[in-house]
Design a protein around this motif. Structure first.
Motif: not given
Length: 541
Positions: A432-443
């Motif tokens: 879940a932490g990875y998903a938040i970070r990935y979404f903020a930076d790339f999605v």
């Protein structure tokens, strides 16, 4: 370093290994045949490292892939033949250019052409030299991922005498080595080439000078030093090193290497390495040539260009095991190594681990999870996790919920998976932490919403009405059937355009996971509200 024991394995795996088709087993069988032919009682695996820079994703790839072949070999031989993995640092090479990554490049200019272990440490750490610092970073890097290896320093091997026998043999075979090397060089380089690079007694620099005389009996070379003084010195004791191509072959012969893999950029030189190894009295090792990674534009990744993705960048958005899976899959195919490959790698990793316990012995050996975890997918903190949600689904949840912390996500997750908490599902919490970070930076930066067409608007309205009786349900299949029937009734053809419209209009993305699963996780009432907002134009800029 002594061999560690293979984890306890189902005896059926030993039998299945004999016919396993996964590429590590195909390579390992070549080594088995090699040792059967030679009678050698040890298998030596090697990877090389240039300490002019810090460890990078290519370093991880070589050591991880070699470890996979080593594990396969150990299974094929029932772990009855000792194995070693030597990680060799070419730290006696001269510093030919100053890396951009050092704090004060100008301060190192006086040390150009000195062996990297003779260049002062510019990083402020306790290590004595530039190479010592980077070698320590390499070992820390490899240790962090639990690799079983022996570190070897070229400076140590040359100076301590470990290479003396091979170097003296190279002096004896000087003419034969030159016959291999000279045809590969241009006329100007031929006139000055020598397979031996002496270390200047006056300046300490690595010299690229021709030999005036080579005495095989005495084991000495004669050349002119930088000031014109004629010098005769022994090739042993760290007085010289070998040019990189002859060094490859000499090292293989001296260490008895049985297997080494390298990138496609080395492929044209492989025959040279092999011939020199054979000239020095040893059979060339088995090789595995892998393709180089590409960046998002299809260009080869280059450390100097800084394109592509670093290992630290990958691991900021996904677990190490997902990178190991990417490394394992199709090593001989050119693959794009960029941020957009991460979600799929994450989800595929957990799918493979989840499938492992349900598989036969033969199927397990074809499962990447076996190779990623060195024969035991249940070993370690993150082995065989309980993962009820995919990374892709989490990304869409973050998008719909505008979540910036995991507590918001867990409000949805605990409803979808009753009783689930960060404590009971630590791996899911990590994801879940990875998903938040990935979404903020790339999605999020690339989200583009569009308005629904007239046909789509009617379908969205019908979907909202059809979902109302399902409020509170987490039955993803039932929800998916409703979504499917609405698109079909609306006459949207092909039907995949209906699902594409759902993501474009509601989430500003071209694609996503199964929409029924998304609604079950996000909530029926919340999805109906999302539809209302989208049809009202709230998401359009």
């Amino acid at each position: 370093m002594p061999n560690t024991q293979l984890p306890a394995l189902d005896p059926a795996l030993f039998d299945a290994a004999q016919t396993a088709r996964a590429w590590p087993f195909e390579e390992a069988r070549k080594i088995v045949k090699r040792l059967e032919k030679s009678g050698k009682q040890e298998a030596v695996f090697e990877t090389g490292y240039g300490p002019s820079g810090l460890p990078h994703i290519g370093t991880f790839c070589e050591v991880a892939r070699t470890t996979m072949v080593r594990t396969a070999f150990r299974l094929l031989t029932r772990d009855e033949i000792p194995t070693r993995l030597i990680c060799f640092s070419d730290d006696m090479d001269g510093m030919r250019k100053i890396p951009d990554t050092v704090p004060d490049p100008k301060a190192l200019e006086p040390y150009l052409q000195l062996p990297l272990t003779a260049v002062p440490n510019p990083f402020g750490s306790d290590h004595d030299s530039f190479a010592d610092h980077n070698n320590a970073m390499l070992c820390r890097f490899l240790d962090a991922y639990g690799f079983d290896y022996e570190f070897a320093s070229a400076t140590d091997y040359y100076k301590s005498g470990k290479f003396d026998e091979a170097l003296l043999h190279a002096v004896e075979k000087f003419d034969d080595i030159m016959k291999v090397m000279l045809p590969t060089l241009g006329p100007e380089r031929q006139a000055t080439y020598s397979p031996f690079l002496p270390i200047s007694p006056s300046s300490g620099r690595v010299l690229y000078v021709p030999m005036k005389h080579v005495d095989a009996k005495a084991g000495t070379i004669t050349f002119d030093d930088e000031d014109g003084t004629e010098i005769t010195m022994s090739v042993t004791g760290g007085n010289c090193k070998m040019q990189w191509k002859p060094d490859f072959g000499m090292r293989w012969a001296a260490l008895g290497v049985d297997f080494e893999m390298f990138g496609k950029d080395h492929q044209s030189n492989q025959p040279i390495y092999d011939r020199i190894c054979k000239i020095l009295g040893a059979p060339a090792p088995e090789h595995y040539v892998y393709e180089l990674f590409l960046d998002q534009n299809g260009q080869k990744i280059s450390k100097s260009k800084g394109n592509g993705i670093s290992i630290d960048e990958w691991l900021a958005y996904a677990p190490t095991e997902s990178l190991a899976l990417f490394v394992y899959q199709k090593p001989r195919a050119a693959k794009k190594l960029y941020f957009d490959v991460i979600p799929r790698a994450v989800d595929e990793y957990y799918q493979f681990v989840s499938a492992y316990d349900r598989q036969s012995a033969a199927e397990r050996l074809e499962n990447p999870a076996f190779h990623i975890h060195s024969g035991n997918p249940h070993e370690g903190e993150h082995g065989s996790p309980n993962m009820p949600l995919t990374f892709s689904l989490l990304l869409n949840l973050v998008s719909a919920a505008n979540a910036e912390d995991k507590a918001v996500l867990w409000g949805f997750i605990s409803r979808y998976v009753p009783g689930a908490t960060p404590q009971s599902h630590p791996e899911l919490d990590r994801l879940a932490g990875y998903a938040i970070r990935y979404f903020a930076d790339f999605v999020k930066p690339n989200k583009t919403f569009r308005a629904a067409t007239d046909t789509e608007r009617k379908a969205f309205e019908a979907l909202s009405v059809a979902l109302e009786p399902l409020e509170g349900s987490t039955d993803a299949e039932a929800i998916q059937n409703v979504v499917y029937e609405i698109g079909k009734s609306a006459g949207i053809e092909p039907l995949r355009d209906w699902f594409k419209a759902l993501y474009q209009v509601l989430l500003g993305q071209d694609q996503g996971p199964r929409f029924g699963s998304f609604v079950a996780l996000y909530g029926v009432a919340e999805t109906r509200q999302l539809i209302a907002q989208a049809l009202n134009g709230d998401f359009l800029s």
